[in-house]
Design a protein around this motif. Structure first.
Motif, PDB file in Angstrom:
ATOM      1  N   GLU A 107      42.434  49.231  17.043  1.00  0.00           N
ATOM      2  CA  GLU A 107      41.601  48.340  17.835  1.00  0.00           C
ATOM      3  C   GLU A 107      42.255  48.019  19.172  1.00  0.00           C
ATOM      4  OE1 GLU A 107      38.561  47.235  17.411  1.00  0.00           O
ATOM      5  OE2 GLU A 107      38.334  48.336  15.549  1.00  0.00           O
ATOM      6  N   GLU A 125      38.008  30.942  21.600  1.00  0.00           N
ATOM      7  CA  GLU A 125      38.334  31.100  20.184  1.00  0.00           C
ATOM      8  C   GLU A 125      39.847  31.144  19.950  1.00  0.00           C
ATOM      9  OE1 GLU A 125      36.471  31.249  17.419  1.00  0.00           O
ATOM     10  OE2 GLU A 125      34.655  30.801  18.568  1.00  0.00           O
ATOM     11  N   GLU A 159      46.659  34.328  12.521  1.00  0.00           N
ATOM     12  CA  GLU A 159      45.349  33.756  12.853  1.00  0.00           C
ATOM     13  C   GLU A 159      44.980  34.139  14.286  1.00  0.00           C
ATOM     14  OE1 GLU A 159      43.097  32.205  11.225  1.00  0.00           O
ATOM     15  OE2 GLU A 159      43.938  30.991   9.609  1.00  0.00           O
ATOM     16  N   GLY A 162      44.299  38.037  14.391  1.00  0.00           N
ATOM     17  CA  GLY A 162      43.045  38.357  13.716  1.00  0.00           C
ATOM     18  C   GLY A 162      41.846  37.966  14.557  1.00  0.00           C
ATOM     19  N   THR A 163      41.926  36.778  15.166  1.00  0.00           N
ATOM     20  CA  THR A 163      40.836  36.324  16.040  1.00  0.00           C
ATOM     21  C   THR A 163      40.754  37.190  17.292  1.00  0.00           C
ATOM     22  OG1 THR A 163      41.178  34.063  15.242  1.00  0.00           O
ATOM     23  CG2 THR A 163      39.901  34.323  17.257  1.00  0.00           C
ATOM     24  N   VAL A 165      41.500  40.436  17.635  1.00  0.00           N
ATOM     25  CA  VAL A 165      40.840  41.704  17.322  1.00  0.00           C
ATOM     26  C   VAL A 165      39.351  41.501  17.082  1.00  0.00           C
ATOM     27  CG1 VAL A 165      40.694  43.554  15.621  1.00  0.00           C
ATOM     28  CG2 VAL A 165      42.913  42.835  16.470  1.00  0.00           C
ATOM     29  N   GLU A 166      39.018  40.450  16.367  1.00  0.00           N
ATOM     30  CA  GLU A 166      37.605  40.156  16.097  1.00  0.00           C
ATOM     31  C   GLU A 166      36.826  39.933  17.389  1.00  0.00           C
ATOM     32  OE1 GLU A 166      35.207  37.196  13.103  1.00  0.00           O
ATOM     33  OE2 GLU A 166      36.813  36.322  14.308  1.00  0.00           O
ATOM     34  N   GLN A 167      37.392  39.160  18.299  1.00  0.00           N
ATOM     35  CA  GLN A 167      36.707  38.855  19.553  1.00  0.00           C
ATOM     36  C   GLN A 167      36.644  40.070  20.479  1.00  0.00           C
ATOM     37  OE1 GLN A 167      35.067  35.999  20.583  1.00  0.00           O
ATOM     38  NE2 GLN A 167      35.290  35.485  18.416  1.00  0.00           N
ATOM     39  N   SER A 169      36.474  43.175  19.566  1.00  0.00           N
ATOM     40  CA  SER A 169      35.457  44.067  19.016  1.00  0.00           C
ATOM     41  C   SER A 169      34.057  43.590  19.394  1.00  0.00           C
ATOM     42  CB  SER A 169      35.587  44.141  17.492  1.00  0.00           C
ATOM     43  OG  SER A 169      36.841  44.661  17.124  1.00  0.00           O
ATOM     44  N   GLN A 170      33.833  42.287  19.316  1.00  0.00           N
ATOM     45  CA  GLN A 170      32.522  41.750  19.670  1.00  0.00           C
ATOM     46  C   GLN A 170      32.256  41.859  21.158  1.00  0.00           C
ATOM     47  OE1 GLN A 170      32.368  37.738  18.192  1.00  0.00           O
ATOM     48  NE2 GLN A 170      32.582  38.360  16.049  1.00  0.00           N
TER      49      GLN A 170
END
Length: 310
Positions: A107, A125, A159, A162-163, A165-167, A169-170
């Motif tokens: 990612e 975030e 935390e 993880g946030t 990578v999540e953000q 990707s979005q």
């Protein structure tokens, strides 16, 4: 026993977790209006968050004007420099990290350096975790962390990541190509093969033929496996396998009191001498030296494995 198994229904399961994580250079600093830092590069990811003031960061010729709350993300090996851009200096938070996890690395490797403004959803975030780590660093300045505090810090870092990578990707709305999906399946096969090898002590045999076995399972030729993996991950499958084995060797050396002979046996090497030679090829020092560096409170050398023939 068979009756007990027959009466058992599994209702949930998580995958096995083995991750090599390196956190380095986490700090909060105040600098003056004349402060500069020359061009440099390093082998880790970097998050650079502005707490107060203005800064100018130059990343491979691209200029980013960071203001309060803005976050800059820099990949390993990227040349960058920075200097104060205001008349009163600035305060910033910086963290360098590496994670030997294929999904996570995949990612992050998609992105070049990028600056995210404080108003973006990504930074909003991440802000609570960045703030928590800043406070943690300030409160524990120059102190040795207890095991409990170290775990709490790691929890905040994970935390945060993880946030992140999540953000990302979005934000980027990424769709994997067929080649990337195939490379991901190859990586998963490599990891599964190593897990099996570690359980059965057959790393040496596996190392000689694992590419051929993976190719057969995916109905590809070994040359296709090597080519696709190299194009997506930037390294040969054999090197990827070596990095995972190195990570496991380092974990056993640092987190257990097992003898080097015992570690060599767990990793599938016929003799400790063979394991020691391989470990030294990987990072330039013997496993005994690597372990003693930690036991004497010295930092183990942060070096990349030397180039290997695939």
């Amino acid at each position: 026993m068979s009756e007990l198994i027959a009466d058992m229904v599994e209702i949930g399961r998580l995958p096995d977790v083995r991750m090599s994580f390196h956190l380095m250079g986490l700090h909060v600093r105040d600098v003056g209006p004349s402060w500069t830092y020359p061009s440099h590069e390093h082998p880790m990811y970097e998050l650079h968050w502005m707490i107060e003031g203005d800064m100018k960061m130059i990343v491979e010729g691209q200029i980013y004007d960071q203001k309060k709350g803005d976050l800059l993300f820099i990949r390993p090996g990227i040349i960058h420099s920075c200097k104060s851009a205001g008349s009163h200096g600035f305060t910033y938070f910086c963290i360098h990290f590496s994670v030997a996890d294929p999904a996570f690395s995949k990612e992050l490797e998609r992105r070049q350096a990028a600056c995210y403004e404080a108003s973006t959803p990504l930074v909003k975030e991440l802000a609570p975790f960045l703030t928590e780590l800043c406070n943690f660093a300030t409160e524990n300045k120059s102190r040795s962390l207890s095991a409990a505090k170290s775990m709490k810090m790691y929890a905040s870092v994970f935390e945060l990541l993880g946030t992140l990578v999540e953000q990302l990707s979005q934000t980027d709305n990424i769709v994997l190509t067929k080649k990337e999906l195939l490379a991901s399946r190859i990586a998963e096969n490599i990891e599964a093969s190593i897990r099996s090898s570690l359980l059965h002590g057959q790393v040496e045999d596996n190392e000689r033929k694992f590419v051929q076995d993976i190719a057969e399972s995916l109905k590809l030729s070994p040359s296709q496996v090597n080519r696709v993996f190299q194009q997506v991950y930037g390294k040969a499958p054999r090197k990827y396998m070596s990095e995972i084995l190195l990570s496991e060797a380092q974990r056993l050396l640092l987190q257990t009191d097992l003898s080097i002979d015992h570690i060599a046996m767990i990793l599938g090497y016929k003799t400790s001498a063979h394991f020691s030679r391989q470990f030294k090829r990987w990072i330039g020092i013997a496993p005994s030296v690597y372990r003693s560096a930690v036991e004497t409170a010295e930092s183990p050398p942060l070096v990349s494995p030397p180039p290997q023939k695939s």
